[in-house]
Design a protein around this motif. Structure first.
Motif: not given
Ligand SMILES: Nc1ncnc2c1ncn2[C@@H]1O[C@H](COP(=O)(O)OP(=O)(O)OP(=O)(O)O)[C@@H](O)[C@H]1O
Ligand SMILES: [Mg+2]
Lengths: 299, 360
Positions: B74-93
């Motif tokens: 995925p990271n080699e494809r030049g894409i970025g993805m935004v998910f319905q549940s946001y999927a933010l890493y909860p322990q990071m600022t």
């Protein structure tokens, strides 16, 4: 009319009666149950602080007239276990040397296995998991002798390393189950997002999964610490006398057939042996309950 | 010549025996805002995950910017993805969330800071950089999620129903913001939704999906005005298009007493058609009152039910045994039981073949 009603009627939180039937039942039961468990502990503590003459009087509930720590000193440093007469201290350090690597290795391997089984499923991973779980239902006794042979062939029989290996393997099913079931409750999209962000197997584990999984690590640690510390069977079967863990030495002290039974020393020795799991529960009880609850939600 | 940003060739994807996508082809132009629209379970997320590389395809190829990325991570494809549940890493600022991908790519610190700064300016989340996701509102979280794709400077943005967890007002606001962002950035965006309004307002082109197949890929106006088949016609528009089954003989569509001259109808395939047909007309394209003189044909119906909705009034009736709805002015004085004369224009109707369900 309505104004006075609103002023005089029930307002704010409902007052709670301290002596409601419900509370009496609840606290009554709790007190009885705690007494049931605390009484033996009390007897052990007071007995361990008495001298032998006082014990022979037979009043097991009476507090010590003359407090003495001699039995504790003797249990720790002087009691004879088989051939050695240096008390439980040797067993304590053996247990520590068994415990630390066993817990670290088994928790690490179990968490990574659980991580693979929940997030990096491969062909046959479900079957692998099922087989692993089956392991939890096989009685240890059945495997006792085959494991002796395996360890002997590996040249590990009798050594601490061998025992660490045994503890790690036997701790796998329950701990992998615990970790896997916790990890499947973590949102899948988080894992996908991390992959899009270019994090690989280890970076996802370390930076995303680990920080979210503290409770389940605590649970697993507690299970392993208490399980391994309290283990008697593996300790006696797979090690040589100089490597015997504390539990085995305790047994040797308490069950020794020569000389008089020194109840105070026995009590002190038992309390000393139980101290480690007791402390662990004491300091992590809350996290333990939270972790168990969190892991139990989803299969 | 427009270059293609994403090309999908013969894509197959199955989960075990379940074939979700079959033989799917799709070309997405450079800088285009493409919306994938379809009912639940039709395979939109699956297609997006294939493009992202989060699902391994069963067959076919995917090209991004001319490179075959079928086997790429995925990271080699030049894409970025935004998910319905946001999927933010909860322990990071928020800052940690934005920079995680860049750290994984071993980018030097000053450049990471530079990019985080730029993205947070664009998205107006600078004051939030040191907060954890738990302390953000839904809209702010979604902005951070977009920022995570933004900092990586990707060619293609993938959105999987990014607004569906937000309340109506915020959804409308963020929709406009997204559109502005697209105009500002000029990236290719692929956007999954089942909200028609989002699709119509955001898209350069809409792909309507059903059962893992693309039913029509066209501009919003084309999809609305000239739906390619019955499914698309019924899916787009609310309330849905009215359908009347009948027959075409000698340039006249007849159904019971209703007869509509269709000689001037703009047939897709050029030639006229004889035989069974379905006539479709949107409720908002039915003419009444003073609009009637411009109608190509008229009919009388009896109102069964009237729903005044402020801006307009929806009237439920039946026409030749088929349920029929149409819209009138919000100030129209009608009540159930009234007889109303309606009419329609040939340029505003659609004809379908009942067998193939395709537009005639
Ligand atoms: N892991 C899976 N295993 C088996 N079937 C799956 C799996 N994931 C999705 N499916 C099936 O694939 C089909 C398409 O799913 P997909 O998630 O792409 O739908 P969608 O169009 O995104 O729907 P929604 O609008 O509800 O998000 C569904 O029928 C679903 O049941
Ligand atoms: Mg979906």
């Amino acid at each position: 009319m309505t104004d006075t009603a609103t002023l005089t009627g029930p307002t704010g939180p409902r007052p709670k009666k301290a002596l409601s039937p419900r509370n009496i039942m609840l606290y009554g039961t709790l007190i009885v149950v705690s007494l049931y468990y605390l009484l033996p502990l009390y007897v052990m503590i007071v007995t361990s602080l008495k001298g032998m003459p006082e014990i022979r009087l037979g009043n097991i509930f009476s507090p010590p007239v003359e407090v003495t720590f001699q039995p504790w000193v003797k249990a720790w440093a002087e009691a004879c276990t088989g051939i050695n007469c240096d008390g439980l201290s040797r067993g304590f350090w053996n247990s520590v040397r068994i415990l630390i690597p066993s817990v670290l290795v088994s928790v690490s391997i179990a968490s990574i296995t659980g991580y693979v089984l929940s997030m990096w499923r491969f062909k046959g991973s479900e079957i692998f998991f099922a087989i692993l779980l089956l392991g939890a239902f096989i009685p240890y006794q059945v495997l006792l002798y085959p494991v002796v042979i395996v360890l002997r062939e590996l040249g590990l029989y009798g050594s601490l390393t061998g025992l660490v290996v045994v503890h790690t393997i036997f701790g796998m099913p329950i701990n992998v189950l615990l970790f896997r079931n916790y990890f499947v409750t973590l949102p899948e999209e988080l894992f996908k997002a991390a992959r899009v962000d270019g994090a690989g197997f280890w970076r996802i584990f370390v930076f995303i999964i680990l920080p979210m999984s503290l409770p389940i690590f605590v649970v697993s640690m507690i299970i392993q610490v208490t399980g391994i510390w309290n283990d008697f069977l593996f300790g006696v079967v797979y090690t040589r006398p100089e490597n015997y863990p504390m539990t085995v030495q305790l047994n040797n002290i308490v069950n020794s057939v020569q000389g008089v039974q020194e109840y105070n020393v026995n009590m002190a020795a038992t309390l000393l042996t139980g101290l480690v799991p007791l402390t662990v529960y004491f300091f992590s009880g809350k996290l333990f309950v939270r972790g168990i609850a969190a892991g139990a939600v989803k299969g | 010549m427009t270059k293609n940003s994403v090309e999908i060739r013969n894509l197959d994807l199955s989960f075990g025996a379940v074939k979700v996508l079959q033989n799917l082809d799709l070309d997405i132009h450079d800088g285009e805002f493409l919306v994938l629209l379809g009912s639940s379970g039709c395979g939109k997320s699956t297609l997006l995950n294939c493009i992202a590389g989060l699902l391994e395809v069963t067959g076919g190829q995917i090209f991004i910017k001319g490179h075959n990325v079928t086997w790429k991570e995925p990271n080699e494809r030049g894409i970025g993805m935004v998910f319905q549940s946001y999927a933010l890493y909860p322990q990071m600022t928020v800052r940690g969330n934005l920079s995680f991908g860049l750290k994984n790519a071993r980018m030097p610190k000053p450049e990471i800071e530079e990019r985080v700064k730029r993205a947070s300016e664009i998205l107006q989340i600078e004051p939030l950089l040191d907060r954890k996701p738990g302390a953000l509102s839904g809209g702010q979280r979604q902005r951070v999620a977009i920022g995570r794709a933004l900092v990586r400077d990707v060619d293609v943005f993938l959105f999987d129903e990014p607004l569906s967890n937000l309340d109506a007002k915020l959804r409308a606001d963020l929709r406009v913001e997204l559109k502005r962002l697209h105009e500002q950035l000029d990236n290719t965006m692929i956007y999954v939704t089942h909200d028609q309004v989002e699709a119509m307002t955001l898209a350069d082109r809409i792909a309507i999906m059903k059962d893992g197949k693309i039913m029509q890929l066209d501009s919003p106006a084309e999809i609305y005005n000239r739906p390619r088949n019955l499914y698309v016609a019924g899916f787009i528009g609310s309330p849905a298009m009215n359908f009347i089954e009948g027959n075409i003989a000698g340039n006249t569509f007849t159904s019971g007493d209703l007869s509509v001259p269709v000689g001037d109808y703009d047939y897709m395939s050029g030639g006229a058609h004889d035989g069974a047909a379905i006539l479709g007309v949107r409720p908002e394209h039915v003419l009444t009152d003073d609009m009637l003189p411009s109608a190509d044909m008229t009919a009388k119906v009896k109102a069964d039910l009237v729903e005044p909705m402020g801006a307009d009034t929806l009237v439920w009736t039946s026409l030749e045994g088929h349920p029929f709805r149409f819209r009138m002015d919000g100030q129209a004085h009608v009540k159930s039981g009234d007889e109303i004369t309606i009419g329609f224009n040939l340029t505003r109707i659609s004809l379908f073949d009942p067998k193939t369900e395709d537009r005639l």
